[in-house]
Design an enzyme around this catalytic site. Structure first.
Site, PDB file in Angstrom:
ATOM      1  N   CYS A 143      -4.543 -58.637   1.665  1.00 18.12           N
ATOM      2  CA  CYS A 143      -3.504 -57.701   1.993  1.00 18.12           C
ATOM      3  C   CYS A 143      -4.342 -56.295   1.717  1.00 18.12           C
ATOM      4  CB  CYS A 143      -2.165 -58.026   1.507  1.00 18.12           C
ATOM      5  SG  CYS A 143      -1.098 -57.235   2.509  1.00 18.12           S
TER       6      CYS A 143
ATOM      7  N   HIS B 158      -0.871 -63.432   2.847  1.00 19.73           N
ATOM      8  CA  HIS B 158      -0.929 -63.724   1.466  1.00 19.73           C
ATOM      9  C   HIS B 158      -1.045 -65.360   1.288  1.00 19.73           C
ATOM     10  CE1 HIS B 158       0.038 -59.929  -0.686  1.00 19.73           C
ATOM     11  NE2 HIS B 158       0.713 -59.796   0.665  1.00 19.73           N
TER      12      HIS B 158
ATOM     13  N   GLU C 276      -1.994 -67.117  -1.094  1.00 20.14           N
ATOM     14  CA  GLU C 276      -1.618 -67.892  -2.393  1.00 20.14           C
ATOM     15  C   GLU C 276      -0.175 -68.291  -2.214  1.00 20.14           C
ATOM     16  OE1 GLU C 276      -1.938 -64.737  -1.543  1.00 20.14           O
ATOM     17  OE2 GLU C 276      -0.668 -63.324  -2.641  1.00 20.14           O
TER      18      GLU C 276
HETATM   19  N1  GLN Z   1       0.383 -51.607   0.539  1.00 21.63           N
HETATM   20  C1  GLN Z   1      -0.025 -52.321   1.729  1.00 21.63           C
HETATM   21  C2  GLN Z   1       0.716 -52.351   2.919  1.00 21.63           C
HETATM   22  O1  GLN Z   1       1.816 -51.997   2.961  1.00 21.63           O
HETATM   23  C3  GLN Z   1      -0.510 -53.621   1.437  1.00 21.63           C
HETATM   24  C4  GLN Z   1       0.591 -54.419   1.126  1.00 21.63           C
HETATM   25  C5  GLN Z   1       0.389 -55.758   0.216  1.00 21.63           C
HETATM   26  O2  GLN Z   1      -0.869 -55.584  -0.416  1.00 21.63           O
HETATM   27  N2  GLN Z   1       1.165 -56.574   0.133  1.00 21.63           N
HETATM   28  O3  GLN Z   1       0.305 -52.811   4.301  1.00 21.63           O
END
Ligand code: GLN
Length: 547
Positions: free
Chosen positions: A380, A519, A521
């Site tokens: 992310c 994600h 994970e």
């Molecule tokens: N802050 C970033 C976004 O909102 C990444 C979010 C995250 O890592 N879950 O896109």
């Protein structure tokens, strides 16, 4: 109709209620039953999505896009049952629903009160899907005696009273502190905590007693007598080398048998614990170890990256190696050379995160991994950092940045290779967002498909070109920079099915360098390690063999 198991805790917090619930769920499955696990949290946030990971640990995202408590991660990892929106509720959500109904006039003429309106709302929540499984396990957050928790305790008391006899049981976790000076385990805090429960009308059927020392038979009898539970229902819970030993350990101590006895289920179906024996075998019989650096911001609280830590452990199990994780605070080398902090690791992972703090350090970590050919997994924000790094250092856009930070930093001039996502497709409709929208529950959340390039490394790792992964982000890599970046070797190897949102990037000429907007994970299990984590660890093992 489901049988209900309510799990509460006393004496101190962090006793491992979530883990005990999850392990019990897996043991009931091993005996052939279907289960669902739920978490009822007394705090007033509507969901944990707006809480700091420093305070509350990671936010676990479900397929259907709920931002939930990290205990739901344990539930999924132990039972394999995908959690959903209706598996997590807080006081905030309950009160907000009650107040919404009050405004609509649903209770017209009535005075709205905790009993019955709030408690009824909680009971309705517990009842959702009660015909779909054999056992519903509901964990109450916090400890007995907390003011915030009272409506939940009252609701589960009433719930068991409403149901026919034998349909609900109560399991209470407590602590037996060990006094080194006298060499004794003390049972008094447990007695007090059970008294507290009884004073609100709940008599526990099972006591799970956390203890650092073996609990002597005599003490077990004493607890049983004073707390009014059967001796076999006083179940010791000792510290374990790995949480994944919990199902076997609880089974050895008789927890699942005690639960079946409490429900009068006889004869008890024999358990098949094969998968947990295999998991335990993989933990105890490893052939080597690797060191992974997680370069993040919330490094003081390991729970902030709970699922990542677990997914790495699963990756280790897949390769039969021990994975040592070091938490590296990215902020430390925001303005310095990262090499002294990152040298010696066999792999680098930059996890998700929010806000600008520490991002320059993360970009440096991405550069370090790319140029030194160390396996890199960016998740992310970690993918967004990899893209900014490649834009700055490969495509020569020195001012490449993300709108997320530049808004915070007072609109300095920059090239936004990562922008605020305003529109995306979900199923067959388009979701729209404005920068001024509420912060709670407005990100691109939950499961979305991605299509992978045929000849990409990720397609090889997944063994397919269509995947579904969970998301939680507000910002997105801008497709307009794809060409410039691909020319320099950063390939956009995964896209949303409509081809508009980059989902995965990888560096062509690198042993293992992958950034994912989702994600992975969150979907990894000890008995089914996520392919990205399994292969990331494999690549790290290769590096460890070279040095
Ligand atoms: N802050 C970033 C976004 O909102 C990444 C979010 C995250 O890592 N879950 O896109």
């Amino acid at each position: 109709m489901a049988r209900f198991i309510f799990i509460t805790g006393g004496v101190v917090s962090s006793l491992g209620k979530g883990l005990a619930s999850a392990a019990l769920g897996s043991l009931l499955q091993a005996r052939g039953f279907t289960v669902r696990l739920r978490k009822l949290d007394p705090y007033l946030n509507v969901d944990p999505g707006t809480m700091s990971p420093f305070e509350h640990g990671e936010v676990f995202v479900t397929d259907d896009g709920a931002e939930t408590d990290l205990d739901l991660g344990h539930y999924e990892r132990f039972t394999g049952v995908p959690a959903c929106k209706t598996d997590s509720v807080s006081s905030g959500r309950i009160y907000s629903d009650v107040l919404e109904k009050e405004r609509k006039g649903d209770y017209l003429g009535k005075t709205i009160q905790v009993i019955p309106h709030v408690t009824n709302e909680i009971k309705d929540f517990i009842r959702i899907g009660e015909d779909d499984v054999d056992f519903m396990l509901c964990e109450i957050g916090g400890t007995v005696g907390d003011i915030e928790g009272l409506p939940f305790f009252e609701a589960i008391r009433q719930f068991s009273h409403d149901k026919p006899r034998g349909q609900c049981i109560f399991m209470h976790l407590t602590l037996l502190p060990y006094l080194a000076a006298s060499g004794e385990l003390k049972t008094k805090p447990t007695q007090h905590s059970v008294k507290e429960l009884q004073s609100i009308g709940i008599a526990p059927d099972i006591l799970v007693c956390r203890s650092e020392q073996p609990i002597p038979e005599k003490e077990r009898e004493k607890i049983a007598l004073f707390c009014n539970v059967r001796k076999e229902a006083v179940v010791p819970a000792y510290d374990l080398k790995s949480i994944y030993e919990a199902p076997l350990a609880y089974h050895r101590e008789g927890l699942d048998q005690a639960v079946l006895d409490a429900f009068n289920i006889s004869p008890a179906p024999r358990p098949d614990l094969g998968i947990w024996q295999d998991v335990a075998d993989r933990i105890h019989h490893t052939e080597g170890e690797i060191n992974v650096a997680i370069v993040g911001k919330y490094t003081q609280l390991e729970d902030a990256y709970k699922s990542i830590k677990e997914a790495l452990t699963h990756g280790g199990m897949a390769n039969r190696v021990k994975v040592n994780v070091d938490w590296v605070d990215a902020e430390v080398f925001d303005t310095e050379d990262p090499a002294p902090h990152l040298e010696g690791f066999h792999a680098i992972l930059v996890p998700g995160g929010f806000g600008e703090r520490g991002t320059e350090g993360k970009i440096k970590a991405a550069e370090f991994a790319r140029t030194r050919k160390i396996p890199y997994l960016g998740i992310c924000l970690g993918m967004q950092m990899a893209v900014i790094e490649a834009a700055r250092n490969l495509a020569r856009m020195e001012d490449a940045g993300s709108e997320e930070f530049d808004f915070e930093a007072g609109k300095k001039r920059f090239t936004p290779v990562v922008y605020h996502l305003k529109e995306w497709v979900q199923g067959n409709h388009t979701v729209s967002r404005k920068v001024t929208d509420d912060k709670g529950g407005t990100m691109r959340l939950g499961a979305y498909d991605a299509v992978l390039k045929d000849d990409s490394k990720v397609a090889e790792i997944y063994g397919t070109t269509r995947i579904e992964e969970r998301h939680r982000h507000r910002y997105e890599v801008d497709l307009r920079f794809q060409k410039a970046l691909e020319e320099k070797g950063l390939i956009f190897s995964g896209m949303s099915p409509d081809g508009r949102l980059p989902e995965i990037v990888e560096v062509e000429d690198h042993p293992w360098y992958i950034g994912v907007q989702f994600h992975p994970e969150l979907k990894s299990k000890p008995f089914a390690p996520h392919p990205l984590f399994a292969d990331f660890v494999r690549a790290a093992v290769d590096v460890s063999r070279l040095v």
